[in-house]
Motif scaffolding. Structure first.
Motif, mmCIF file in Angstrom:
data_model
loop_
_atom_site.group_PDB
_atom_site.id
_atom_site.type_symbol
_atom_site.label_atom_id
_atom_site.label_comp_id
_atom_site.label_asym_id
_atom_site.label_seq_id
_atom_site.Cartn_x
_atom_site.Cartn_y
_atom_site.Cartn_z
ATOM 1 N N LEU A 50 1.009 -1.213 -0.093
ATOM 2 C CA LEU A 50 0.063 -0.033 0.026
ATOM 3 C C LEU A 50 0.847 1.285 -0.134
ATOM 4 O O LEU A 50 0.667 2.320 -0.572
ATOM 5 C CB LEU A 50 -1.021 0.037 1.293
ATOM 6 C CG LEU A 50 -2.055 -1.077 1.040
ATOM 7 C CD1 LEU A 50 -3.010 -1.013 2.453
ATOM 8 C CD2 LEU A 50 -3.025 -0.419 -0.045
ATOM 9 N N GLN A 53 2.020 2.175 -3.382
ATOM 10 C CA GLN A 53 1.065 2.314 -4.153
ATOM 11 C C GLN A 53 0.662 3.940 -4.015
ATOM 12 O O GLN A 53 0.559 4.785 -4.974
ATOM 13 C CB GLN A 53 -0.355 1.834 -3.945
ATOM 14 C CG GLN A 53 -0.400 0.297 -4.701
ATOM 15 C CD GLN A 53 -1.654 -0.309 -4.449
ATOM 16 O OE1 GLN A 53 -2.826 0.382 -4.294
ATOM 17 N NE2 GLN A 53 -1.645 -1.685 -4.676
ATOM 18 N N VAL A 54 0.688 4.133 -2.628
ATOM 19 C CA VAL A 54 0.554 5.655 -2.196
ATOM 20 C C VAL A 54 1.392 6.634 -2.810
ATOM 21 O O VAL A 54 1.346 7.685 -3.302
ATOM 22 C CB VAL A 54 0.266 5.903 -0.710
ATOM 23 C CG1 VAL A 54 0.206 7.293 -0.381
ATOM 24 C CG2 VAL A 54 -0.935 5.233 -0.254
ATOM 25 N N PHE A 57 1.284 6.962 -6.299
ATOM 26 C CA PHE A 57 0.189 7.896 -6.572
ATOM 27 C C PHE A 57 0.224 9.272 -6.503
ATOM 28 O O PHE A 57 -0.049 10.387 -7.227
ATOM 29 C CB PHE A 57 -1.093 7.838 -5.726
ATOM 30 C CG PHE A 57 -2.335 8.641 -6.071
ATOM 31 C CD1 PHE A 57 -3.069 8.623 -7.138
ATOM 32 C CD2 PHE A 57 -2.590 9.719 -5.063
ATOM 33 C CE1 PHE A 57 -4.070 9.467 -7.362
ATOM 34 C CE2 PHE A 57 -3.565 10.381 -5.083
ATOM 35 C CZ PHE A 57 -4.388 10.534 -6.469
ATOM 36 N N VAL A 58 1.006 9.596 -5.242
ATOM 37 C CA VAL A 58 1.445 11.062 -4.921
ATOM 38 C C VAL A 58 2.325 11.564 -5.828
ATOM 39 O O VAL A 58 2.045 12.794 -6.036
ATOM 40 C CB VAL A 58 1.621 11.028 -3.512
ATOM 41 C CG1 VAL A 58 2.409 12.504 -3.057
ATOM 42 C CG2 VAL A 58 0.481 10.630 -2.585
ATOM 43 N N ALA B 106 -7.363 6.620 -7.240
ATOM 44 C CA ALA B 106 -7.162 7.057 -5.675
ATOM 45 C C ALA B 106 -8.231 6.543 -4.882
ATOM 46 O O ALA B 106 -8.013 6.534 -3.701
ATOM 47 C CB ALA B 106 -7.125 8.720 -5.917
ATOM 48 N N LEU B 109 -7.588 3.049 -3.794
ATOM 49 C CA LEU B 109 -6.511 2.955 -2.941
ATOM 50 C C LEU B 109 -7.102 3.377 -1.489
ATOM 51 O O LEU B 109 -6.412 2.914 -0.447
ATOM 52 C CB LEU B 109 -5.421 4.057 -3.307
ATOM 53 C CG LEU B 109 -4.089 4.076 -2.915
ATOM 54 C CD1 LEU B 109 -3.479 2.623 -3.054
ATOM 55 C CD2 LEU B 109 -3.239 4.972 -3.503
ATOM 56 N N GLY B 112 -8.880 0.597 -0.004
ATOM 57 C CA GLY B 112 -7.745 -0.385 0.174
ATOM 58 C C GLY B 112 -7.178 -0.033 1.762
ATOM 59 O O GLY B 112 -6.895 -0.918 2.638
ATOM 60 N N LEU B 113 -6.793 1.328 1.844
ATOM 61 C CA LEU B 113 -6.090 1.777 3.242
ATOM 62 C C LEU B 113 -6.998 1.410 4.306
ATOM 63 O O LEU B 113 -6.776 1.024 5.434
ATOM 64 C CB LEU B 113 -5.782 3.098 3.125
ATOM 65 C CG LEU B 113 -4.423 3.226 2.192
ATOM 66 C CD1 LEU B 113 -4.178 4.988 2.005
ATOM 67 C CD2 LEU B 113 -3.404 2.950 2.980
ATOM 68 N N LEU B 169 -7.911 14.304 -2.339
ATOM 69 C CA LEU B 169 -7.596 13.046 -2.287
ATOM 70 C C LEU B 169 -6.275 12.496 -1.943
ATOM 71 O O LEU B 169 -6.370 11.642 -1.227
ATOM 72 C CB LEU B 169 -7.943 12.507 -3.836
ATOM 73 C CG LEU B 169 -9.493 11.722 -3.859
ATOM 74 C CD1 LEU B 169 -9.644 11.163 -5.391
ATOM 75 C CD2 LEU B 169 -9.645 10.832 -2.983
ATOM 76 N N ILE B 173 -5.410 10.189 1.315
ATOM 77 C CA ILE B 173 -4.756 8.906 1.204
ATOM 78 C C ILE B 173 -3.421 8.942 2.205
ATOM 79 O O ILE B 173 -3.147 7.949 2.783
ATOM 80 C CB ILE B 173 -4.319 8.661 -0.217
ATOM 81 C CG1 ILE B 173 -5.667 8.128 -0.971
ATOM 82 C CG2 ILE B 173 -3.223 7.511 -0.559
ATOM 83 C CD1 ILE B 173 -5.666 8.221 -2.272
#
Lengths: 66, 190
Positions: A50, A53-54, A57-58, B106, B109, B112-113, B169, B173
């Protein structure tokens, strides 16, 4: 704006989690003993995936349209 | 059938749809009476149903207030409203470059978190009321409503470069990831 690497200061999150745990009388040692090595490894893998992935994404280069 | 008593003088009449042969009051008293009787009956039935409901509600309330640890329903913790709206309008232009954030990815995700946090809590604390209370409190901090609207119009232009990011977003996250990491560090996994 989004370039800011830390959304919320670490200390805020840290305090929030410890406060919630304290308020609900969670014994962290017994929680630790609830986990066996297999579960620990599964959680570790999950969290790491995760996190990647974050991060991606960021810091992603957004999809291009023309 | 067809016999009716006059409401005014109580004269017995034999034919329907006629005035009373004694005082000329119009017919209809019989039908009205029966309708009224039926109505009062149904009202009485409804009242008894309501009385039962009240009893049941009181019973349920008395029973629930005894040892409720988590008052809210468990599912409510995932209540998060988000609205992302994006419109890009390009007209009579050339060489326009637009880059946007993939909002769908996003959102998944983020879910998921949330699931991972709930999972870590339920594994480490067990599926107990305590675990539920902790999970609920953590998610309550993120119980928010977001609305994002972007409108971009490009007209009669050349060589335009546009970047958009859904800041809400990515903030959310990152915050969820921070919480997850802190939790995991607490239980000595990382």
């Amino acid at each position: 704006m989004s370039e800011n690497p830390k959304a919320i200061p670490n200390k805020v999150v840290d305090l929030l989690v410890s406060e919630v745990l304290r308020k609900n009388n969670v014994n962290i040692d017994s929680a630790k003993s609830n986990l066996n090595d297999e579960q620990k490894k599964a959680i570790k893998d999950l969290v790491e995936e995760l996190k990647t992935q974050v991060d991606s994404f960021v810091n992603q280069s957004p999809d291009k349209k023309e | 059938m067809g016999r009716w008593n006059c409401t005014k003088c109580n004269q017995k009449n034999s034919k329907r749809k006629m005035n009373c042969k004694h005082c000329y009051t119009p017919c209809g008293s019989m039908e009205e009476e029966s309708v009224m009787a039926m109505e009062t009956e149904s009202v009485m039935v409804m009242e008894s149903v309501m009385a039962m409901d009240n009893r049941q509600v009181r019973y349920m309330r008395d029973n629930n207030s005894e040892d409720a640890l988590v008052d809210q329903g468990y599912d409510q913790i995932f209540l998060m409203e988000q609205e992302s709206d994006e419109l890009i309008w390009i007209k009579d232009s050339c060489n326009v470059n637009v880059s946007t954030t993939d909002t769908q990815g996003a959102v998944s995700l983020q879910v998921g978190l949330q699931l991972a946090i709930a999972l870590v809590i339920s594994i480490s604390l067990g599926d107990s009321e305590q675990g539920r209370a902790v999970a609920q409190e953590i998610f309550q901090k993120f119980d928010d409503e977001q609305s994002n609207k972007q409108r971009i119009y490009i007209e009669n232009s050349k060589d335009v470069d546009i970047h958009t990011t859904d800041t809400d977003l990515s903030l959310n996250i990152q915050a969820l990831l921070d919480v997850l990491l802190t939790l995991v560090v607490r239980i000595d996994v990382l």
